[in-house]
Enzyme design. Sequence first.
Site, PDB file in Angstrom:
ATOM      1  N   ILE A 176      26.906  -8.745   4.658  1.00  0.00           N
ATOM      2  CA  ILE A 176      26.827 -10.188   4.892  1.00  0.00           C
ATOM      3  C   ILE A 176      27.938 -10.939   4.165  1.00  0.00           C
ATOM      4  O   ILE A 176      27.962 -12.159   4.177  1.00  0.00           O
ATOM      5  CB  ILE A 176      25.458 -10.771   4.475  1.00  0.00           C
ATOM      6  CG1 ILE A 176      25.203 -10.548   2.980  1.00  0.00           C
ATOM      7  CG2 ILE A 176      24.342 -10.161   5.294  1.00  0.00           C
ATOM      8  CD1 ILE A 176      24.037 -11.358   2.480  1.00  0.00           C
ATOM      9  N   GLU A 177      28.836 -10.213   3.526  1.00  0.00           N
ATOM     10  CA  GLU A 177      29.957 -10.905   2.874  1.00  0.00           C
ATOM     11  C   GLU A 177      31.259 -10.529   3.587  1.00  0.00           C
ATOM     12  O   GLU A 177      31.517 -11.003   4.671  1.00  0.00           O
ATOM     13  CB  GLU A 177      29.948 -10.591   1.364  1.00  0.00           C
ATOM     14  CG  GLU A 177      28.641 -11.100   0.720  1.00  0.00           C
ATOM     15  CD  GLU A 177      28.601 -10.942  -0.800  1.00  0.00           C
ATOM     16  OE1 GLU A 177      29.548 -11.357  -1.469  1.00  0.00           O
ATOM     17  OE2 GLU A 177      27.598 -10.403  -1.300  1.00  0.00           O
TER      18      GLU A 177
END
Lengths: 360, 360
Positions: B148-149
């Site tokens: 998610i980064e």
Amino acid sequence: MRGIVKKSAIWELQLVRKLCVAAVAMLASSQASTDDDLMRAARQIFKPIPSIMPAVKDNPVTHEKVELGKMLFFDPRLSASQIISCNSCHNLGTGGVDAGPTSVGHGWQQGPRRAPTVYNAVYNLAQFWDGRAADLKAQAKGPVQARIEMNATPDHVLNTLNSMSDYVVMFKKAFPNEASPVTFDNFAKAIEAFEATLITPAAPFDQYLEGDTTALNDQQKAGLKLFMETGCSSCHNGINVGGQGYFPFGVIERPGATLLPASDKGRYAVTEAASDEYVFRAAPLRNVALRAPYFHSGQVWSLKQAVGVMGETQLGIELSDKEKNDIVAFLNALTGQLPKIEYPKLPTRTDATPPPSLGR
Amino acid sequence: MRGIVKKSAIWELQLVRKLCVAAVAMLASSQASTDDDLMRAARQIFKPIPSIMPAVKDNPVTHEKVELGKMLFFDPRLSASQIISCNSCHNLGTGGVDAGPTSVGHGWQQGPRRAPTVYNAVYNLAQFWDGRAADLKAQAKGPVQARIEMNATPDHVLNTLNSMSDYVVMFKKAFPNEASPVTFDNFAKAIEAFEATLITPAAPFDQYLEGDTTALNDQQKAGLKLFMETGCSSCHNGINVGGQGYFPFGVIERPGATLLPASDKGRYAVTEAASDEYVFRAAPLRNVALRAPYFHSGQVWSLKQAVGVMGETQLGIELSDKEKNDIVAFLNALTGQLPKIEYPKLPTRTDATPPPSLGR
């Protein structure tokens, strides 16, 4: 002399400039037998980037305005999500563009076109691929409001700026004669002033144009000669080696839908003139070697391949491997000195600063 | 003496340091009647940031490594999408953090926690809110791989770096004794070296600790005294005014689910010890005034409100309006001199550079 034939085709479209043709004709007639002829021809078509920044129309460039504009350029809090700044898509560390193919904005939405570079953009006749903004201050108002880019409103921008006293002070200094200087117009003017400093002088080609015959090597000179003889410089000329006029993508042969998606009719959206269908501003080629992928669709990752595509679609010629390499070598000589930019320390948000909004 | 009562509560959790308590006791006993007493007490609890960068364990900091690390820190092409860099969430222009509340990453996914600042992070006992990385080189391997980064892989990072000869040369210079220096470990070490330079000395509080009694005004001194007397400094102490130990969020009174979402049990995820449920590393308070919104959940936008929350949840006291203002004034004195950072010109991508990938 195949270049001459192709130039005739462009003439029929009334899109080339007399200056280029005259210079190339001169070069062709003399066979460019000497370095002097080549340089003389090049000087009629191109201009070096001066080492001082240009004046900007209706917007005197001052130190205070440039410093403010730099902050605004790098400030993501001016977008709705507060994570996207001008620099997100026009990254000054990577030639003034993003990784491509086209830009990603608010909500991870992908835009329809490749980000144009901000470096030397001040020299273009107009901004955006379709020239829909007359100048950089008009351009600066676009992406910040575009739903698929920064997705903000002028109100969001002004509320954000007014919430931080350091910004208010900087606007007062940048626009000293105005009673209420924090305006959307001045926001755009400050960004324009900063962008006017983003020029890249002293490329090998600039040094060449200024008289240093050794600034280009033999391959680059061969590439320059080809660039003029084949007709590239009919569209890519002037100080920005492009950016000075509008031309169809596909003068001779229409590219496939990958490179030229049917849905994007280019300048037609601006003028609604049938003759402007699939017409775009000729890409300015300064620092082009830093800026893959190429074309408005951003689908070509190799500069050599892009040169080949241009030969076929715009000039109707199939360049040889050596010719493409020579032209690429010349294009590499268009990489200038990027300005030193100190990363700005941005004003600190306050309790009055609007919070980020990630929704669409 | 209400602070003493609350400190007892913390003692029961065996989480405070003897040093702090001794210093505060000394201050309490003398009633801090003079500036000298206050400074003496403060010097026992806090340490100024030196003007020279710290040494880093197992990673000698050299100029070459720092320059490389700076490029890596700013290079979005190391993420899968090629639009997210370390600096996207740890923005050096806004106190080393993003706008919050929590970070937005690949695919517009929102992470569970507020981005911690990179400024002075080298002084923390460990990295991340839960201390799961022992140091900055371990930390640097996390976000680049997090789905998610930056959503990249070590392979993507190394393929990207190896595709650009300028990067390969820089790795050779930064790690001169290694035959194959372009490794994921060295990528992390270079970033750690750069981050070790991100220290912010010369805050008013540093000048005060170094003996200049005029560096804090009367309100800031009152805030400092309160900060020690009420017990804030039991957790927020040392060179980073925090970042030196782990403490429950809710020592006395558990915050609501907005500030402390039940799903994020903090350090428990690292140690799986029941006593570590909802335990977090005490936030380092250097430059805290630059870094709203506050707490790991990033839900409090006002520093004054955050001070009030801390009083209630950690110390069981309701600070008066004046007390909160005084403590905020002291916290503002923790804002140091941010280093000058020249925005890096990144190596140019080549035909071998992997293309961006926007999909999940």
